[in-house]
Scaffold this motif. Structure first.
Motif, PDB file in Angstrom:
ATOM      1  N   VAL A  32       6.863  17.773   1.766  1.00  8.05           N
ATOM      2  CA  VAL A  32       6.319  16.411   1.686  1.00  8.05           C
ATOM      3  C   VAL A  32       7.438  15.365   1.705  1.00  8.05           C
ATOM      4  O   VAL A  32       7.348  14.358   2.413  1.00  8.05           O
ATOM      5  CB  VAL A  32       5.436  16.280   0.418  1.00  8.05           C
ATOM      6  CG1 VAL A  32       5.176  14.834   0.087  1.00  8.05           C
ATOM      7  CG2 VAL A  32       4.122  17.016   0.613  1.00  8.05           C
TER       8      VAL A  32
ATOM      9  N   ASP B  40      -5.368  -4.023  -0.124  1.00  6.57           N
ATOM     10  CA  ASP B  40      -5.469  -2.647   0.395  1.00  6.57           C
ATOM     11  C   ASP B  40      -4.712  -1.648  -0.484  1.00  6.57           C
ATOM     12  O   ASP B  40      -4.987  -0.447  -0.435  1.00  6.57           O
ATOM     13  CB  ASP B  40      -5.049  -2.564   1.874  1.00  6.57           C
ATOM     14  CG  ASP B  40      -3.625  -3.021   2.141  1.00  6.57           C
ATOM     15  OD1 ASP B  40      -2.961  -3.485   1.197  1.00  6.57           O
ATOM     16  OD2 ASP B  40      -3.186  -2.911   3.298  1.00  6.57           O
TER      17      ASP B  40
ATOM     18  N   SER C 269       0.971   9.338  -4.590  1.00 13.58           N
ATOM     19  CA  SER C 269       0.053  10.436  -4.338  1.00 13.58           C
ATOM     20  C   SER C 269       0.800  11.675  -3.841  1.00 13.58           C
ATOM     21  O   SER C 269       0.597  12.777  -4.341  1.00 13.58           O
ATOM     22  CB  SER C 269      -0.998   9.975  -3.320  1.00 13.58           C
ATOM     23  OG  SER C 269      -1.770  11.056  -2.907  1.00 13.58           O
ATOM     24  N   LEU C 270       1.715  11.470  -2.893  1.00 21.39           N
ATOM     25  CA  LEU C 270       2.475  12.604  -2.344  1.00 21.39           C
ATOM     26  C   LEU C 270       3.337  13.261  -3.419  1.00 21.39           C
ATOM     27  O   LEU C 270       3.492  14.477  -3.445  1.00 21.39           O
ATOM     28  CB  LEU C 270       3.353  12.143  -1.171  1.00 21.39           C
ATOM     29  CG  LEU C 270       2.599  11.804   0.123  1.00 21.39           C
ATOM     30  CD1 LEU C 270       3.521  11.076   1.091  1.00 21.39           C
ATOM     31  CD2 LEU C 270       2.035  13.049   0.773  1.00 21.39           C
ATOM     32  N   ARG C 271       3.909  12.468  -4.322  1.00 21.15           N
ATOM     33  CA  ARG C 271       4.787  13.017  -5.352  1.00 21.15           C
ATOM     34  C   ARG C 271       4.017  13.374  -6.626  1.00 21.15           C
ATOM     35  O   ARG C 271       4.608  13.782  -7.612  1.00 21.15           O
ATOM     36  CB  ARG C 271       5.898  12.001  -5.692  1.00 21.15           C
ATOM     37  CG  ARG C 271       6.944  11.842  -4.635  1.00 21.15           C
ATOM     38  CD  ARG C 271       7.712  13.138  -4.342  1.00 21.15           C
ATOM     39  NE  ARG C 271       8.445  13.646  -5.478  1.00 21.15           N
ATOM     40  CZ  ARG C 271       8.156  14.778  -6.119  1.00 21.15           C
ATOM     41  NH1 ARG C 271       7.154  15.530  -5.758  1.00 21.15           N
ATOM     42  NH2 ARG C 271       8.876  15.174  -7.120  1.00 21.15           N
ATOM     43  N   GLU C 272       2.697  13.152  -6.600  1.00 20.79           N
ATOM     44  CA  GLU C 272       1.830  13.450  -7.759  1.00 20.79           C
ATOM     45  C   GLU C 272       2.317  12.768  -9.031  1.00 20.79           C
ATOM     46  O   GLU C 272       2.414  13.377 -10.095  1.00 20.79           O
ATOM     47  CB  GLU C 272       1.673  14.963  -7.925  1.00 20.79           C
ATOM     48  CG  GLU C 272       1.055  15.540  -6.657  1.00 20.79           C
ATOM     49  CD  GLU C 272       0.644  17.001  -6.760  1.00 20.79           C
ATOM     50  OE1 GLU C 272       0.675  17.551  -7.878  1.00 20.79           O
ATOM     51  OE2 GLU C 272       0.282  17.560  -5.726  1.00 20.79           O
TER      52      GLU C 272
ATOM     53  N   GLU D 227      -7.290   7.303  -3.867  1.00 20.49           N
ATOM     54  CA  GLU D 227      -6.383   8.426  -4.136  1.00 20.49           C
ATOM     55  C   GLU D 227      -6.315   8.787  -5.623  1.00 20.49           C
ATOM     56  O   GLU D 227      -5.526   9.648  -6.020  1.00 20.49           O
ATOM     57  CB  GLU D 227      -4.958   8.080  -3.661  1.00 20.49           C
ATOM     58  CG  GLU D 227      -4.807   7.900  -2.160  1.00 20.49           C
ATOM     59  CD  GLU D 227      -4.775   9.237  -1.417  1.00 20.49           C
ATOM     60  OE1 GLU D 227      -4.304  10.238  -1.985  1.00 20.49           O
ATOM     61  OE2 GLU D 227      -5.241   9.268  -0.269  1.00 20.49           O
TER      62      GLU D 227
ATOM     63  N   PHE E  78      11.972   0.377   1.869  1.00 19.51           N
ATOM     64  CA  PHE E  78      12.401   1.423   2.798  1.00 19.51           C
ATOM     65  C   PHE E  78      13.790   1.044   3.309  1.00 19.51           C
ATOM     66  O   PHE E  78      14.324  -0.007   2.983  1.00 19.51           O
ATOM     67  CB  PHE E  78      11.453   1.512   4.000  1.00 19.51           C
ATOM     68  CG  PHE E  78      10.064   1.946   3.664  1.00 19.51           C
ATOM     69  CD1 PHE E  78       9.803   3.234   3.235  1.00 19.51           C
ATOM     70  CD2 PHE E  78       8.999   1.065   3.790  1.00 19.51           C
ATOM     71  CE1 PHE E  78       8.520   3.632   2.933  1.00 19.51           C
ATOM     72  CE2 PHE E  78       7.708   1.465   3.498  1.00 19.51           C
ATOM     73  CZ  PHE E  78       7.463   2.752   3.069  1.00 19.51           C
TER      74      PHE E  78
ATOM     75  N   ALA F 180       0.862   5.845  -1.331  1.00 19.86           N
ATOM     76  CA  ALA F 180       1.179   7.067  -0.577  1.00 19.86           C
ATOM     77  C   ALA F 180       2.288   7.839  -1.287  1.00 19.86           C
ATOM     78  O   ALA F 180       2.199   9.061  -1.468  1.00 19.86           O
ATOM     79  CB  ALA F 180       1.595   6.721   0.848  1.00 19.86           C
ATOM     80  N   VAL F 181       3.316   7.132  -1.727  1.00 22.59           N
ATOM     81  CA  VAL F 181       4.435   7.797  -2.409  1.00 22.59           C
ATOM     82  C   VAL F 181       3.951   8.429  -3.723  1.00 22.59           C
ATOM     83  O   VAL F 181       4.240   9.592  -4.005  1.00 22.59           O
ATOM     84  CB  VAL F 181       5.587   6.799  -2.669  1.00 22.59           C
ATOM     85  CG1 VAL F 181       6.644   7.400  -3.584  1.00 22.59           C
ATOM     86  CG2 VAL F 181       6.222   6.368  -1.343  1.00 22.59           C
TER      87      VAL F 181
ATOM     88  N   LYS G  19       0.122  18.190   3.367  1.00 20.13           N
ATOM     89  CA  LYS G  19       0.174  18.606   1.961  1.00 20.13           C
ATOM     90  C   LYS G  19      -1.131  19.296   1.552  1.00 20.13           C
ATOM     91  O   LYS G  19      -1.110  20.347   0.917  1.00 20.13           O
ATOM     92  CB  LYS G  19       0.398  17.372   1.079  1.00 20.13           C
ATOM     93  CG  LYS G  19       0.490  17.691  -0.397  1.00 20.13           C
ATOM     94  CD  LYS G  19       0.628  16.426  -1.221  1.00 20.13           C
ATOM     95  CE  LYS G  19       0.498  16.743  -2.695  1.00 20.13           C
ATOM     96  NZ  LYS G  19       0.414  15.521  -3.502  1.00 20.13           N
TER      97      LYS G  19
ATOM     98  N   LYS H  54       0.784  -1.232   0.000  1.00 17.24           N
ATOM     99  CA  LYS H  54       0.000   0.000   0.000  1.00 17.24           C
ATOM    100  C   LYS H  54       0.823   1.294   0.000  1.00 17.24           C
ATOM    101  O   LYS H  54       0.372   2.322  -0.500  1.00 17.24           O
ATOM    102  CB  LYS H  54      -0.875  -0.070   1.264  1.00 17.24           C
ATOM    103  CG  LYS H  54      -1.916   0.994   1.394  1.00 17.24           C
ATOM    104  CD  LYS H  54      -2.625   0.829   2.732  1.00 17.24           C
ATOM    105  CE  LYS H  54      -3.403   2.081   3.062  1.00 17.24           C
ATOM    106  NZ  LYS H  54      -3.920   2.048   4.426  1.00 17.24           N
ATOM    107  N   ASN H  55       2.042   1.219   0.549  1.00 19.84           N
ATOM    108  CA  ASN H  55       2.841   2.448   0.663  1.00 19.84           C
ATOM    109  C   ASN H  55       3.229   3.039  -0.688  1.00 19.84           C
ATOM    110  O   ASN H  55       3.536   4.224  -0.772  1.00 19.84           O
ATOM    111  CB  ASN H  55       4.092   2.176   1.501  1.00 19.84           C
ATOM    112  CG  ASN H  55       3.726   1.846   2.930  1.00 19.84           C
ATOM    113  OD1 ASN H  55       3.548   2.727   3.739  1.00 19.84           O
ATOM    114  ND2 ASN H  55       3.555   0.569   3.216  1.00 19.84           N
TER     115      ASN H  55
ATOM    116  N   TYR I 284       7.619  12.964   4.891  1.00 15.61           N
ATOM    117  CA  TYR I 284       7.334  11.545   4.664  1.00 15.61           C
ATOM    118  C   TYR I 284       8.496  10.677   5.150  1.00 15.61           C
ATOM    119  O   TYR I 284       8.293   9.662   5.817  1.00 15.61           O
ATOM    120  CB  TYR I 284       7.059  11.281   3.178  1.00 15.61           C
ATOM    121  CG  TYR I 284       6.709   9.838   2.891  1.00 15.61           C
ATOM    122  CD1 TYR I 284       5.477   9.321   3.274  1.00 15.61           C
ATOM    123  CD2 TYR I 284       7.606   8.987   2.263  1.00 15.61           C
ATOM    124  CE1 TYR I 284       5.147   7.995   3.025  1.00 15.61           C
ATOM    125  CE2 TYR I 284       7.289   7.663   2.017  1.00 15.61           C
ATOM    126  CZ  TYR I 284       6.064   7.167   2.404  1.00 15.61           C
ATOM    127  OH  TYR I 284       5.740   5.854   2.169  1.00 15.61           O
TER     128      TYR I 284
END
Lengths: 110, 138
Positions: free
Chosen positions: B40, A79, A61-64, A87, B102, A58-59, B23, A54-55, B44
């Motif tokens: 961001v 998920d 979406s945050l970075r568009e 999103e 990560f 997030a990446v 954001k 799922k992460n 993050y």
């Protein structure tokens, strides 16, 4: 090039049929390290990865980023699909491996 | 304007929530996309650090006319050698965290590169406090 056209030309399957595909794609970024994508991708990039959790949503979406392509026939976690739909991040897939799909996308966009 | 977010160690399903909320707030305030990007990326990474390494933490975001100040305070193992932790590629992340993409040793350097002011204080066995300030002008 529009994401819809790219998806047709590269025969990508979609895991998020409800998400709008009429987005303009400016470039691509290939990486499985989330920090690398956060730090180095550009807005509107099409992200190619083998990560399915799922992460990645997030990446993206945050970075568009414009969309995510999962390689080698990998299926997203459930998920991940839910988050991508919420999103508005198109989640796509290919049976090709990373090198091949990256090369084909590069040729389309160059 | 001060907002706080709780972060649970190990809960990757919610990693990025605070970053996403902040954001949205910055977009509504018409802050430039370039500044929002830096906030961001830095936030993050710092949020993921709490999830990956600490037991729990609190993120506070203080937005003023001139900029944003983020303080991330966690209860966790702490960092014995901060210079080492700041080295690109150095990581103490678990194999599970690394498999998710990560823990490549890029987090703290990414935060520093995107912050106008950055500070990290840590006590081994107690926790870590990271402060990130990013100016809206320039």
């Amino acid at each position: 090039m529009l994401l819809k056209e790219i998806a047709e030309k590269l025969s990508l399957k979609t895991f998020t049929p409800q998400v709008e595909m009429a987005k303009d794609v400016k470039g691509g970024y290939t990486s499985d390290l989330l920090s690398d994508v956060m730090g180095a991708s550009k807005e509107g990039d099409l992200w190619i990865t083998l990560q399915t959790h799922k992460n990645i949503v997030a990446v993206a979406s945050l970075r568009e980023l414009s969309a995510i392509i999962l390689v080698k026939g990998f299926e997203p976690d459930r998920d991940t699909v839910e988050a991508a739909t919420a999103e508005n991040i198109p989640l796509l897939g290919t049976d090709l491996q990373t090198f091949e799909i990256s090369g084909r996308l590069y040729n389309l966009l160059k | 304007m001060l907002t706080e977010y709780n972060v649970e160690g190990g809960d990757f399903t919610r990693a990025g929530y605070a970053s996403s909320q902040i954001k949205k707030t910055l977009k509504n305030l018409n802050i430039s996309p370039e500044i929002i990007k830096r906030v961001v990326v830095a936030l993050y990474e710092a949020e993921v650090n709490i999830v990956a390494h600490a037991f729990k933490g609190v993120i506070s975001a203080d937005i003023s006319n001139s900029g944003i100040k983020l303080v991330l305070e966690d209860e966790g193992p702490g960092i014995p050698d901060i210079d080492m932790a700041m080295t690109k590629g150095y990581s103490t992340a678990s194999s599970r965290v690394r498999e998710m993409g990560f823990g490549a040793g890029m987090g703290l350097p990414n935060i520093k590169d995107n912050a106008d002011r950055f500070n990290i204080v840590s006590r081994v066995g107690e926790g870590t406090r990271v402060t990130i300030e990013i100016d809206f002008a320039g």
